[in-house]
Design a protein around this motif. Sequence first.
Motif, PDB file in Angstrom:
ATOM      1  N   SER A 107       0.862  -1.176   0.000  1.00 36.28           N
ATOM      2  CA  SER A 107       0.000   0.000   0.000  1.00 36.28           C
ATOM      3  C   SER A 107       0.907   1.237   0.000  1.00 36.28           C
ATOM      4  O   SER A 107       2.014   1.197   0.537  1.00 36.28           O
TER       5      SER A 107
ATOM      6  N   GLU B 147      -5.787   1.378   2.703  1.00 29.85           N
ATOM      7  CA  GLU B 147      -6.886   1.234   3.668  1.00 29.85           C
ATOM      8  C   GLU B 147      -8.168   1.778   3.046  1.00 29.85           C
ATOM      9  O   GLU B 147      -8.120   2.626   2.156  1.00 29.85           O
ATOM     10  N   PHE B 148      -9.321   1.274   3.508  1.00 27.43           N
ATOM     11  CA  PHE B 148     -10.571   1.747   2.915  1.00 27.43           C
ATOM     12  C   PHE B 148     -10.794   3.221   3.267  1.00 27.43           C
ATOM     13  O   PHE B 148     -10.404   3.702   4.327  1.00 27.43           O
TER      14      PHE B 148
ATOM     15  N   VAL C 209     -14.464  -2.126  -1.560  1.00 32.06           N
ATOM     16  CA  VAL C 209     -13.200  -2.728  -1.116  1.00 32.06           C
ATOM     17  C   VAL C 209     -13.045  -4.122  -1.726  1.00 32.06           C
ATOM     18  O   VAL C 209     -11.982  -4.467  -2.251  1.00 32.06           O
TER      19      VAL C 209
ATOM     20  N   SER D  55      -0.592  -4.506   3.537  1.00 31.25           N
ATOM     21  CA  SER D  55      -1.824  -3.734   3.461  1.00 31.25           C
ATOM     22  C   SER D  55      -2.250  -3.317   4.865  1.00 31.25           C
ATOM     23  O   SER D  55      -1.404  -3.169   5.744  1.00 31.25           O
TER      24      SER D  55
ATOM     25  N   VAL E  21      -8.962  -3.190   5.326  1.00 40.25           N
ATOM     26  CA  VAL E  21      -9.105  -3.806   4.008  1.00 40.25           C
ATOM     27  C   VAL E  21      -9.056  -5.325   4.119  1.00 40.25           C
ATOM     28  O   VAL E  21      -9.858  -6.030   3.497  1.00 40.25           O
TER      29      VAL E  21
ATOM     30  N   GLY F 296     -12.339  -7.153   3.497  1.00 40.00           N
ATOM     31  CA  GLY F 296     -12.228  -7.572   2.108  1.00 40.00           C
ATOM     32  C   GLY F 296     -11.967  -9.035   1.892  1.00 40.00           C
ATOM     33  O   GLY F 296     -12.732  -9.717   1.194  1.00 40.00           O
TER      34      GLY F 296
END
Length: 152
Positions: free
Chosen positions: A4, A32-33, A77, A102, A106, A110
Amino acid sequence: MISSPLKRADETAKIISKYYNSEYIIDNRLIEFHTGILEGKSDDNSWNQLFKLWNKWITDDQASNESLPGGESRDDVVRRLDHFFKDLIADNNENDIIFCISHGGVIITGIPNVPIIKNTENLKHYDLKNTDIVEILYTKNEGFICKNYGPA
């Protein structure tokens, strides 16, 4: 290694890549969301709004399309992770080891919901901690299978 772009993930990727003398790339799909109007806020009211939505995402599949104003839904996501995993298949070999860095939001919201990942039925109620590891194996015959989700 794929990371990320957010600072804490990027710093981790730098440390690991230095240790293994390897390169890494940034992929925005691991970010991240997005929390919309709450982005950058840390007051109690903002946290309460976020946790309320988070709990709905975890406990109610009918809430998967809900989001905070300007933010991502769980469905958003899952879609971006689904595309990410499909691209991993297209861009790599079956025996490649790929380390992805990550964020908890998420991964927790996810991974258990990405349709191409198998063996995720019991993951929705496990709260990952910092530095926990999620191991996903890919074979042409079986596809993606979650092998480990939690403490290393």
